[in-house]
Motif scaffolding. Structure first.
Motif, short mmCIF file in Angstrom:
data_model
loop_
_atom_site.label_atom_id
_atom_site.label_comp_id
_atom_site.label_asym_id
_atom_site.label_seq_id
_atom_site.Cartn_x
_atom_site.Cartn_y
_atom_site.Cartn_z
N VAL A 178 0.83 -1.20 0.00
CA VAL A 178 0.00 0.00 0.00
C VAL A 178 0.87 1.25 0.00
CG1 VAL A 178 -1.77 1.27 1.28
CG2 VAL A 178 -1.86 -1.22 1.17
N ALA B 25 0.97 4.43 -2.66
CA ALA B 25 0.57 5.72 -2.08
C ALA B 25 1.67 6.76 -2.27
CB ALA B 25 0.26 5.55 -0.59
N LEU C 52 -6.84 0.53 1.11
CA LEU C 52 -5.99 1.60 1.62
C LEU C 52 -6.06 1.61 3.14
CD1 LEU C 52 -4.19 4.07 1.03
CD2 LEU C 52 -6.26 5.45 0.93
N TRP D 12 -8.13 5.75 -5.56
CA TRP D 12 -7.39 4.53 -5.22
C TRP D 12 -8.09 3.29 -5.77
CZ3 TRP D 12 -2.76 3.70 -2.64
CH2 TRP D 12 -2.52 2.39 -2.21
N GLY E 185 -0.79 3.53 4.70
CA GLY E 185 -0.72 4.08 3.36
C GLY E 185 -1.01 5.57 3.34
#
Length: 641
Positions: A59, A63, A323, A313, A327
């Motif tokens: 993640v 990110a 998420l 996302w 993240g």
């Protein structure tokens, strides 16, 4: 000793480093300083060290990539300078983490995001300190990393000291006094449990048993099975699991196999579990092993910006990767560094480096080490100062630091695993404690940490029950107290054996059992008879056996006399000796006419009858000799009255 170990590995790496990169030869001990100045460079490089294939790393990688894109597309920050992020994996290894950090140090990287692991952070922080490169970790939660020992280490996530305070307040809220801690035996686990121990001690609770498990990707099921068998024999039924995901899921799987996910048990998992639950959809078999567990999750406000990023996302991942809070911290860390660098350039800061040649042999002892590849960031202190003074609102909420370099106003969600999902039962914040109202709403009011203001929603505990578990049972391996009980021949209402069993009954036994049930902890005991039942035994002899260690205590109708009080302690008397008068009591109203209350209607009739009877008797006696009792019948009746 730990610092010596770290510096030992640092020395090993820098000795091997020239060969690692294909460098040969003997280098001089002279110091070479090369200053390169950029007013507004076209490119600024930052690094990132974390484990790519972990739940957090997968993640965090995406990110941070999106954060770099957003920063470079925003003309209001860094302006014409492009932010370049170089990523390296540490594989959760301190040695690999140090190698990657040293690789960064031979380039013009001015800040490092990570490491993800607390173990790696301890080692790499020494490198960051020596070379004055700020290091921002979005996932290392070890409380000891916040010490003055690591001035260039900045944590954009929450320290486990806050999380363990939240766990201790949950335990105190439900009235439990003892817990069992299962943790991974590394810096992350040991220091986290140590923080929990301190937090519980402040609330007059304690960890009754600590069970460590090996750290690493390979989990030994037999080891965990043996550990949980030992835990099942303890009296506490409140278990806190502070581990990594691979070992944590194995703990719950084995616990369900051993019947430890049933009614009466309490399982509390730290945020390692919520991270996995938020990142991926777990199979139903795994969710079945987690039913009823309480889990903590770092709280992030539900802002419009966060919702927009979540929508973006989901389009990027197609819903295959969730998420989590780490993240969000990784995304905000990139923005934090970018804003600090922008402020750094606005203050006239320049990217200048000095070759690192601090480690060298004494003159005449074999020459020096070539450390020209590594350099000290001359203005690292200024960049660090800008990072600590940055104040902005990110995806995870307001991001600024207090005097201890910790994020401002820490808070956690408290969730309950139910079915194939989770339900939030409340919040914990350092501002107001436990509540069912989001911390953002409470910040507008003065802080209130009173017990009456602490609330949580109803929990579905293991075993699908709504009743709060007692939190303890009589331990199977605990020492039982031997309680001597006299077998009386008379007054058997106080103490008498139950025929055909080892139990006893009577007034004294009922008082003892009621007192034991009121205790907040387990007291295993067994009654041991004293006497033959044909005659009353010697109570003084029974008391002497307590002093001799034959019995741990005694229950019965003991008289408290001077000789006995000198060798044993007695409870307060609960039955008075001597003669007493027992009379019914009824509350009556007092007043001016209260003297008439004893006169019932029947008593008034009897009084009236006696009144006339006495009058007639007097008339009979006086009628013959007294002229006043003669005359017309009316006159005689009046005289009688």
């Amino acid at each position: 000793m730990m610092n010596l170990f770290y510096y030992y590995w640092l020395l090993v790496v820098v000795v091997v480093l020239p060969y690692y990169f294909g460098v040969r030869g003997v280098y001089s001990n002279s110091t070479t300083i090369s200053n390169v100045s950029f007013s507004r460079p076209s490119v600024v490089n930052i690094g990132a060290i974390f484990t790519f294939d972990s739940s957090i790393g997968k993640v965090a990688k995406l990110a941070m990539e999106q954060a770099v894109i957003d920063v470079n597309s925003n003309s209001s920050i860094l302006h014409s300078t492009q932010l370049v992020l170089h990523m390296q994996t540490s594989n959760c290894s301190g040695f690999d983490g140090m190698i990657q950090a040293l690789r960064f140090m031979e380039t013009d990287v001015i800040a490092i995001l990570g490491p993800q692991s607390s173990v790696v952070s301890h080692i790499v922080s020494h490198v960051a300190n020596e070379l004055r490169v700020p290091m921002l970790s979005f996932a290392a939660t070890d409380p000891t990393l916040s010490s003055l020992q690591f001035p260039f280490f900045v944590r954009t996530t929450l320290s486990d000291s806050y999380q363990m305070t939240a766990v201790s307040e949950i335990i105190d809220f439900y009235g439990w006094k003892e817990v069992i801690a299962i943790y991974v035996d590394d810096d992350y686990g040991r220091n986290g449990v140590s923080a929990l121990d301190d937090a519980l001690a402040g609330r007059r609770c304690r960890i009754s048993y600590k069970a460590g498990i090996k750290s690493g990707p390979d989990v030994d099921r037999n080891e965990i099975t043996n550990l949980l068998v030992s835990v099942a024999m303890m009296q506490s039924r409140v278990i806190v699991v502070h581990a990594h995901s691979n070992s944590g899921f194995m703990i719950f799987k084995v616990a369900r196999y051993l019947g430890m996910m049933q009614e009466g048990y309490v399982w509390i998992a730290t945020d390692w579990l919520s991270t996995v639950l938020d990142s991926a959809s777990l199979p139903s078999e795994t969710m079945d092993t987690l039913q009823g567990a309480l889990v903590l999750r770092q709280h992030t406000p539900d802002t419009d910006r966060k919702k927009a990023f979540l929508s973006r996302w989901n389009k990027l991942t197609g819903g295959s990767l969730g998420l989590n809070s780490y993240g969000l911290n990784a995304y905000d860390s990139v923005w934090l560094v970018a804003q600090a660098i922008d402020k750094f350039f606005s203050q006239g800061g320049v990217l200048s480096c000095t070759n690192y040649t601090s480690l060298h042999d004494d003159k005449g002892k074999g020459g020096g080490l070539n450390l020209d590849a590594m350099s000290i960031f001359d203005n690292g202190t200024l960049l660090l100062k800008n990072i600590l003074h940055t104040d902005f609102v990110g995806l995870s909420g307001p991001l600024k630091f207090d005097s201890e370099k910790s994020p401002y106003r820490p808070a956690y969600d408290i969730i309950n695993v139910v079915g194939n999902g989770v339900r939030r039962i409340g919040y914990w914040s350092n501002y107001s404690g436990l509540s069912i109202v989001s911390p953002e709403m409470l910040y507008a009011n003065p802080p209130n940490r009173s017990n009456a203001n602490q609330h949580l929603h109803t929990v579905i505990w293991p075993g699908e029950t709504l009743s709060r578990p007692r939190g303890w049972v009589f331990p199977n391996n605990g020492k039982q107290l031997r309680i001597g009980v006299p077998i009386r021949a008379s007054f058997r209402e106080f103490v008498s054996p139950v025929k055909g069993t080892d139990n006893f009954k009577g007034f004294c036994i009922d008082v003892f059992i009621a007192a034991v049930n009121l205790l907040p902890y387990a007291v295993p005991y067994r009654f041991v008879p004293f006497g033959d039942g044909l005659k009353n035994p010697s109570y003084t002899g029974l008391v002497n056996l307590i002093t001799a260690g034959v019995f741990d205590g005694a229950v019965g109708d003991f008289a408290i006399v001077t000789n006995r009080t000198r060798i044993v302690d007695f409870t307060q008397p609960y039955a008075a000796s001597g003669l007493v008068v027992v009379a019914p009591f009824k509350k009556i109203n007092s007043g001016g006419w209260s003297f008439l209350q004893p006169f019932t209607p029947f008593m008034w009739m009897v009084t009236a009858c006696f009144f006339f009877f006495v009058g007639i008797v007097v008339w009979i006696l006086e009628h013959r000799i007294n002229d006043e009792f003669r005359g017309p019948p009316k006159q005689q009746i009046i005289t009688i009255l």
